[in-house]
Design a protein around this motif. Structure first.
Motif, short mmCIF file in Angstrom:
data_model
loop_
_atom_site.label_atom_id
_atom_site.label_comp_id
_atom_site.label_asym_id
_atom_site.label_seq_id
_atom_site.Cartn_x
_atom_site.Cartn_y
_atom_site.Cartn_z
N ARG A 1 0.85 -1.19 0.00
CA ARG A 1 0.00 0.00 0.00
C ARG A 1 0.89 1.24 0.00
O ARG A 1 1.80 1.36 0.82
N GLU A 2 0.60 2.15 -0.89
CA GLU A 2 1.43 3.35 -1.00
C GLU A 2 0.97 4.42 -0.02
O GLU A 2 -0.20 4.76 0.05
N ILE A 3 1.92 4.93 0.76
CA ILE A 3 1.71 6.16 1.53
C ILE A 3 2.52 7.23 0.82
O ILE A 3 3.70 7.04 0.52
N ASP A 4 1.90 8.35 0.54
CA ASP A 4 2.48 9.34 -0.36
C ASP A 4 3.90 9.75 0.03
O ASP A 4 4.79 9.76 -0.80
N PHE A 5 4.11 10.06 1.31
CA PHE A 5 5.42 10.57 1.70
C PHE A 5 5.91 10.01 3.03
O PHE A 5 5.15 9.93 4.00
N ARG A 6 7.17 9.65 3.03
CA ARG A 6 7.92 9.44 4.27
C ARG A 6 8.84 10.65 4.38
O ARG A 6 9.75 10.85 3.57
N ALA A 7 8.60 11.49 5.38
CA ALA A 7 9.36 12.73 5.54
C ALA A 7 10.25 12.61 6.78
O ALA A 7 9.76 12.38 7.89
N ALA A 8 11.57 12.74 6.57
CA ALA A 8 12.53 12.55 7.67
C ALA A 8 13.40 13.78 7.83
O ALA A 8 13.85 14.37 6.84
N LYS A 9 13.63 14.16 9.09
CA LYS A 9 14.53 15.27 9.38
C LYS A 9 14.93 15.20 10.84
O LYS A 9 14.09 15.02 11.72
N GLU A 10 16.24 15.32 11.07
CA GLU A 10 16.80 15.38 12.43
C GLU A 10 16.33 14.19 13.28
O GLU A 10 15.96 14.36 14.45
N GLY A 11 16.31 13.01 12.68
CA GLY A 11 15.98 11.81 13.41
C GLY A 11 14.50 11.55 13.59
O GLY A 11 14.11 10.52 14.14
N LYS A 12 13.65 12.47 13.12
CA LYS A 12 12.20 12.29 13.24
C LYS A 12 11.63 11.87 11.89
O LYS A 12 12.02 12.41 10.85
N SER B 1 -2.83 1.36 7.84
CA SER B 1 -3.10 0.16 8.63
C SER B 1 -1.82 -0.61 8.91
O SER B 1 -0.98 -0.78 8.03
N SER B 2 -1.67 -1.05 10.14
CA SER B 2 -0.56 -1.86 10.63
C SER B 2 0.78 -1.12 10.66
O SER B 2 1.83 -1.73 10.83
N ASP C 1 -12.36 18.70 10.64
CA ASP C 1 -11.22 17.97 11.19
C ASP C 1 -11.57 16.48 11.25
O ASP C 1 -12.49 16.08 11.96
N TYR C 2 -10.82 15.66 10.51
CA TYR C 2 -11.07 14.22 10.47
C TYR C 2 -10.03 13.43 11.27
O TYR C 2 -9.84 12.24 11.03
N SER C 3 -9.36 14.06 12.21
CA SER C 3 -8.34 13.37 13.00
C SER C 3 -8.95 12.19 13.75
O SER C 3 -10.11 12.21 14.17
N THR C 4 -8.13 11.14 13.92
CA THR C 4 -8.52 9.98 14.73
C THR C 4 -7.53 9.86 15.88
O THR C 4 -6.65 10.69 16.06
N SER C 5 -7.66 8.79 16.64
CA SER C 5 -6.75 8.58 17.77
C SER C 5 -5.32 8.30 17.33
O SER C 5 -4.37 8.48 18.10
N THR C 6 -5.14 7.89 16.06
CA THR C 6 -3.79 7.54 15.59
C THR C 6 -3.32 8.34 14.38
O THR C 6 -2.15 8.32 14.04
N VAL C 7 -4.24 9.06 13.74
CA VAL C 7 -3.88 9.82 12.54
C VAL C 7 -4.27 11.29 12.73
O VAL C 7 -5.42 11.59 13.08
N TYR C 8 -3.31 12.17 12.52
CA TYR C 8 -3.56 13.60 12.61
C TYR C 8 -4.02 14.12 11.26
O TYR C 8 -3.40 13.84 10.24
#
Length: 393
Positions: free
Chosen positions: A321-332, A356-357, A373-380
């Motif tokens: 499953r494709e997630i559009d972006f993995r964005a990394a900076k300063e260890g985050k 998922s997963s 605002d469609y935020s959930t407990s795990t997705v902002y």
């Protein structure tokens, strides 16, 4: 023109360095303005500056080659450090040798350039190891909005989604003039810069490929998939030629390719890429009527904003499953999904289920143009209008 502090703050620590400072980027993104603002800042500090614009014919006639440049600058050298600004320096024969010599004097050298003689990214190759480069991009939204406000013109997110952020486009009196300016800029880059620079013989094939790629921003490609598409259009082109043509587009900063990241291999996969336009206007001027591709342009804009923020970006492969972006900076690390809207149930399920997963150790974000605002407990959920003003995720 607005002060582009984002870029000046990157250049400032190198003001006194003996490395050649290269201001690079696509045509008309504002490189000369950055050079001018750097010079004005140093002059305000009472520093000794010399500015030469080689787009001006009298300057080119007076200083045609490296020897003439060295002799001319020598007349300004002394005990006080000289800050030397060379705009469109590729018009000087042997400019690279001259710059390598000048950096050894009591001289801090800043250069820009990009046309059919030498594309922006090629400057880096010509000065192997003796430079520091700063890539300038067209305006991100906050810059475009600031400039439009300074011009006294309305500019909304919807305008940015269609017409992008080339500075001079904002100066035009209306949509038709904006489109005409952008079409002329496109023709200059594709026909003058690229086709002339590389002596492309099959121009019709090259232009069809360019149109296809720029109209298909924010899609995953391989060189073979492009070859297969062109074959379906009765156009014969080999995989090596596709790779070569895409390389030309990257040299001129027309496109950016984002690799796929595999969490299983913990590495980038280099055989597939997602291709993005440097500015979404390159897609919009190729559309017919007013049927603009806002969905893919929105994703393209998010990529540009993430790059502006300084994130290293790849596409995340979540078990197929494709997630559009993995964005990394300063260890985050952040995982970012982009959609025009998730108001409908099918869109909501499709976009949120991409996470998922996924380990909750990584912050999961979805960006849409929705007001709710469609935020959930795990997705902002970030609303696009808020994201475009963020400095960090």
């Amino acid at each position: 023109m607005i002060i582009r502090e984002h870029y000046l703050s990157q250049i400032r620590p190198f003001y006194d360095s003996d490395l050649i400072k290269i201001i690079t980027g696509i045509r008309r993104c504002g490189k000369s303005i950055i050079l001018q603002q750097t010079r004005e800042e140093l002059e305000a500090r009472q520093k000794k500056c010399l500015f030469l614009d080689f787009e001006l014919r009298p300057v080119r006639v007076m200083i045609p080659d490296a020897d003439a440049l060295l002799n001319y600058v020598n007349g300004y050298l002394g005990e006080e450090k000289l800050y030397l600004f060379l705009d469109e320096v590729q018009n000087v024969a042997g400019w690279n040798e001259a710059c390598r010599t000048l950096r050894l004097y009591n001289c801090s050298v800043f250069i820009t350039g990009s046309n059919s003689k030498l594309l922006s990214r090629e400057f880096i190759k010509e000065l192997s190891g003796r430079y520091v480069s700063f890539r300038i991009r067209p305006f991100v939204y906050r810059e475009a909005k600031e400039y439009a406000d300074a011009l006294g013109k309305p500019f909304e997110i919807s305008d940015y989604l269609v017409w992008g952020g080339f500075p001079a486009a904002l100066e035009q009196p209306g949509p038709e003039a904006v489109k005409r300016y952008l079409e002329d800029l496109n023709n200059t880059i594709i026909y003058n810069d690229l086709e002339n620079r590389y002596s492309i013989r099959k121009r019709d094939v090259f232009e069809r490929l360019v149109d296809y790629v720029l109209l298909s921003n924010a899609r995953i490609f391989s060189a073979k998939s492009i070859t297969d598409y062109m074959k379906g259009q009765n156009i014969t082109i080999s995989v090596p030629t596709v790779i070569k043509y895409l390389g030309y587009l990257k040299e001129a900063y027309v496109i950016e390719d984002i690799p796929l990241y595999s969490p299983k291999a913990k590495a980038k996969l280099n055989y597939y890429y997602k291709l993005y336009d440097e500015d979404v206007s390159m897609n919009s001027i190729r559309q017919t009527g007013n049927r603009f591709d806002l969905t893919h342009n929105l994703e393209n804009i998010v990529l540009n904003e993430l790059a502006y923020m300084g994130y290293e970006v790849s596409v995340y492969n979540n078990k197929g499953r494709e997630i559009d972006f993995r964005a990394a900076k300063e260890g985050k690390v952040y995982l970012v999904q982009v959609a025009y809207s998730v108001a409908e149930d099918k869109a909501y399920e499709r976009e949120f289920s991409a996470f998922s997963s996924v380990d909750n150790a990584m912050k999961k974000i979805i960006i849409t143009n929705d007001e709710i605002d469609y935020s959930t407990s795990t997705v902002y959920h970030y609303k696009l209008k808020d994201f475009l003003w963020m400095d960090e995720l």
